[in-house]
Design an enzyme around this catalytic site. Structure first.
Site, PDB file in Angstrom:
ATOM      1  N   GLU A  14     -70.770  60.010 -42.970  1.00  0.00           N
ATOM      2  CA  GLU A  14     -70.153  61.340 -42.859  1.00  0.00           C
ATOM      3  C   GLU A  14     -70.154  61.987 -44.238  1.00  0.00           C
ATOM      4  OE1 GLU A  14     -66.305  60.996 -40.999  1.00  0.00           O
ATOM      5  OE2 GLU A  14     -67.128  60.062 -39.210  1.00  0.00           O
ATOM      6  N   HIS A  39     -65.644  65.265 -37.433  1.00  0.00           N
ATOM      7  CA  HIS A  39     -64.444  64.429 -37.602  1.00  0.00           C
ATOM      8  C   HIS A  39     -63.183  65.304 -37.639  1.00  0.00           C
ATOM      9  CE1 HIS A  39     -62.981  60.304 -39.257  1.00  0.00           C
ATOM     10  NE2 HIS A  39     -62.052  60.890 -38.524  1.00  0.00           N
TER      11      HIS A  39
HETATM   12  P1  NAP Z   1     -53.882  51.622 -32.067  1.00  0.00           P
HETATM   13  O1  NAP Z   1     -52.665  52.174 -31.432  1.00  0.00           O
HETATM   14  O2  NAP Z   1     -53.762  50.523 -33.054  1.00  0.00           O
HETATM   15  O3  NAP Z   1     -54.881  51.202 -30.898  1.00  0.00           O
HETATM   16  C1  NAP Z   1     -56.057  50.510 -31.127  1.00  0.00           C
HETATM   17  C2  NAP Z   1     -56.338  49.660 -29.921  1.00  0.00           C
HETATM   18  O4  NAP Z   1     -57.600  49.010 -30.101  1.00  0.00           O
HETATM   19  C3  NAP Z   1     -55.294  48.562 -29.707  1.00  0.00           C
HETATM   20  O5  NAP Z   1     -54.933  48.601 -28.344  1.00  0.00           O
HETATM   21  C4  NAP Z   1     -56.062  47.298 -30.033  1.00  0.00           C
HETATM   22  O6  NAP Z   1     -55.670  46.194 -29.263  1.00  0.00           O
HETATM   23  C5  NAP Z   1     -57.465  47.671 -29.645  1.00  0.00           C
HETATM   24  N1  NAP Z   1     -58.471  46.819 -30.267  1.00  0.00           N
HETATM   25  C6  NAP Z   1     -58.524  46.380 -31.544  1.00  0.00           C
HETATM   26  N2  NAP Z   1     -59.621  45.621 -31.722  1.00  0.00           N
HETATM   27  C7  NAP Z   1     -60.240  45.573 -30.534  1.00  0.00           C
HETATM   28  C8  NAP Z   1     -61.401  44.926 -30.067  1.00  0.00           C
HETATM   29  N3  NAP Z   1     -62.147  44.191 -30.887  1.00  0.00           N
HETATM   30  N4  NAP Z   1     -61.767  45.090 -28.779  1.00  0.00           N
HETATM   31  C9  NAP Z   1     -61.016  45.823 -27.936  1.00  0.00           C
HETATM   32  N5  NAP Z   1     -59.884  46.463 -28.321  1.00  0.00           N
HETATM   33  C10 NAP Z   1     -59.513  46.326 -29.603  1.00  0.00           C
HETATM   34  O7  NAP Z   1     -54.699  52.759 -32.834  1.00  0.00           O
HETATM   35  P2  NAP Z   1     -54.742  54.340 -32.505  1.00  0.00           P
HETATM   36  O8  NAP Z   1     -53.631  55.013 -33.210  1.00  0.00           O
HETATM   37  O9  NAP Z   1     -54.903  54.522 -31.051  1.00  0.00           O
HETATM   38  O10 NAP Z   1     -56.088  54.735 -33.281  1.00  0.00           O
HETATM   39  C11 NAP Z   1     -57.318  54.140 -32.964  1.00  0.00           C
HETATM   40  C12 NAP Z   1     -58.368  54.554 -33.960  1.00  0.00           C
HETATM   41  O11 NAP Z   1     -58.761  55.903 -33.719  1.00  0.00           O
HETATM   42  C13 NAP Z   1     -57.921  54.575 -35.428  1.00  0.00           C
HETATM   43  O12 NAP Z   1     -57.992  53.289 -35.995  1.00  0.00           O
HETATM   44  C14 NAP Z   1     -58.912  55.530 -36.057  1.00  0.00           C
HETATM   45  O13 NAP Z   1     -60.040  54.818 -36.539  1.00  0.00           O
HETATM   46  C15 NAP Z   1     -59.349  56.428 -34.905  1.00  0.00           C
HETATM   47  N6  NAP Z   1     -58.871  57.816 -35.054  1.00  0.00           N
HETATM   48  C16 NAP Z   1     -59.800  58.802 -35.203  1.00  0.00           C
HETATM   49  C17 NAP Z   1     -59.385  60.112 -35.291  1.00  0.00           C
HETATM   50  C18 NAP Z   1     -60.379  61.223 -35.430  1.00  0.00           C
HETATM   51  O14 NAP Z   1     -60.087  62.193 -36.106  1.00  0.00           O
HETATM   52  N7  NAP Z   1     -61.526  61.145 -34.792  1.00  0.00           N
HETATM   53  C19 NAP Z   1     -58.029  60.435 -35.275  1.00  0.00           C
HETATM   54  C20 NAP Z   1     -57.114  59.395 -35.141  1.00  0.00           C
HETATM   55  C21 NAP Z   1     -57.548  58.077 -35.026  1.00  0.00           C
HETATM   56  P3  NAP Z   1     -54.678  45.081 -29.827  1.00  0.00           P
HETATM   57  O15 NAP Z   1     -53.362  45.512 -29.287  1.00  0.00           O
HETATM   58  O16 NAP Z   1     -55.204  43.825 -29.233  1.00  0.00           O
HETATM   59  O17 NAP Z   1     -54.756  45.102 -31.327  1.00  0.00           O
HETATM   60  C1  GLV Z   2     -58.551  60.023 -38.523  1.00  0.00           C
HETATM   61  O1  GLV Z   2     -59.666  59.695 -38.298  1.00  0.00           O
HETATM   62  C2  GLV Z   2     -57.481  59.114 -38.758  1.00  0.00           C
HETATM   63  O2  GLV Z   2     -57.731  57.897 -38.806  1.00  0.00           O
HETATM   64  O3  GLV Z   2     -56.346  59.576 -38.931  1.00  0.00           O
END
Ligand code: NAP
Ligand code: GLV
Length: 322
Positions: free
Chosen positions: A269, A288
């Site tokens: 990116e 993003h």
């Molecule tokens: P979260 O609440 O920690 O959820 C992540 C989930 O992924 C958990 O349920 C976790 O399960 C699961 N997981 C971890 N490793 C895995 C694997 N190998 N196989 C299957 N499932 C797995 O995180 P979140 O707040 O939802 O955020 C998720 C991700 O979204 C962030 O880490 C970030 O990279 C991305 N994000 C992107 C943006 C954007 O702007 N595009 C914005 C926000 C977030 P467990 O309970 O087993 O750990």
């Molecule tokens: C965005 O990608 C975040 O991880 O907050």
């Protein structure tokens, strides 16, 4: 009691209220450029800093930590923290903060917007109108896929994955999820079914990724997993680019082995202008912007500032990286 006013380095301009909070507690320097500091500049800026307020574009590695002997606390304005070498930070007893929760709805909205855009070919249709190609209404003009009654497969069923599931239920979709362990307490009220990854990919019309980037998920979706998807299915990625093998995805899209993709995140990116993805009509590309609403960015900045201030005061962070 600190003998000097703590110094904080902020790697980009941030919303005013958060900045004022930092300024009330520390001598605060803000990187003035629209682009992030290069590693040398970041090391230089952190040399005398007690606190670092960073973004996901700033790589926090051992070399930076070695150059920043006074650093006590690092706070990232993001929920993803794959840009921070957590073990190296812990080895130096640094406090680490992040911004979980406040961006779930904004990011889930964006994932759903990508799902709708790929289903109904929104970006393609916009390009069509602008190019002056619109001659008449016709039965097969820009026909896409139905969202209601379709099956959505969520990979990762944490905060954001669950928020996407809630939206999908409202749109009349069936929801399945793959995760490291079933989450019946949240899945059952949504009618979401726990499935092994292969079964989920084979069954889903839309697949949306919501895992963090870790060694285990880098990549989670490669040629084999893409081959499990239906030729009519669409892949949505708002997690992190390297969760999907970019070469395998480009081939699957170019050869019509999956119908489309909606991507907010990329291995590199910004997306390089020679990326073959830019030449594919069946991909919607975003820079993003998952959490990019004014209100959500204000909340994220505030939360990150609160983490930093707590760390500077020697208090536990309200939102520590687990
Ligand atoms: P979260 O609440 O920690 O959820 C992540 C989930 O992924 C958990 O349920 C976790 O399960 C699961 N997981 C971890 N490793 C895995 C694997 N190998 N196989 C299957 N499932 C797995 O995180 P979140 O707040 O939802 O955020 C998720 C991700 O979204 C962030 O880490 C970030 O990279 C991305 N994000 C992107 C943006 C954007 O702007 N595009 C914005 C926000 C977030 P467990 O309970 O087993 O750990
Ligand atoms: C965005 O990608 C975040 O991880 O907050």
């Amino acid at each position: 009691m600190a003998l000097h006013e703590p110094r904080v380095f902020v790697t980009r301009r941030i919303p005013d209220r958060a900045l004022r909070l930092l300024q009330a507690h520390a001598d605060t320097r803000v990187w003035p450029d629209p682009l992030p500091p290069i590693p040398d500049a970041l090391r230089h800026e952190c040399a005398r800093a007690d606190g670092l307020f960073c973004l996901l574009t700033d790589h926090v590695d051992a070399a930076l930590l070695d150059a920043a002997p006074r650093l006590k606390v690092i706070s990232t304005m993001s929920v993803g923290y794959d840009h921070i070498e957590v073990d190296a930070c812990r080895a130096r007893n640094l406090l680490l903060g992040y911004t979980p929760g406040v961006l779930d709805d904004a990011t889930a909205d964006l994932a759903f917007a990508l799902l709708m855009a790929t289903a109904r070919r929104i970006a393609e249709a916009d390009r069509y109108v602008r190019a002056g190609e619109w001659r008449t209404w016709s039965p097969d003009l820009l026909t896409g896929a139905e969202v209601h009654d379709a099956t959505l497969g969520l990979i990762g069923f944490g905060r954001i994955g669950q928020a996407v599931a809630r939206r999908a239920v409202g749109f009349g979709m069936r929801v399945g999820y793959a995760s490291r362990a079933p989450r019946p307490e949240v899945a059952e009220p949504l009618g979401a079914e726990y499935l092994p990854l292969e079964a989920l990919l084979r069954r889903s019309d839309f697949v949306s990724l919501h895992v963090p980037l870790t060694p285990e998920t880098s990549p989670l979706i490669g040629a084999r997993e893409l081959a499990w998807m239906k030729p009519t299915a669409r892949l949505i990625n708002t997690s992190r680019g390297p969760v999907v093998d970019p070469g395998a995805l480009t081939n699957a899209l170019a050869e019509g082995r999956i119908a489309g993709a909606g991507l907010d995140v990329f291995e590199t990116e910004p997306l390089p202008m020679d990326s073959p993805l830019l030449r594919l009509p069946n991909v919607t590309l975003l820079p993003h912007i998952g959490s990019a609403t004014v209100a959500t960015r204000e909340k994220m900045a505030r939360m990150a500032a609160e983490n930093l201030v707590a760390g500077l005061r020697g208090q536990p962070l309200p939102h520590p990286i687990p």
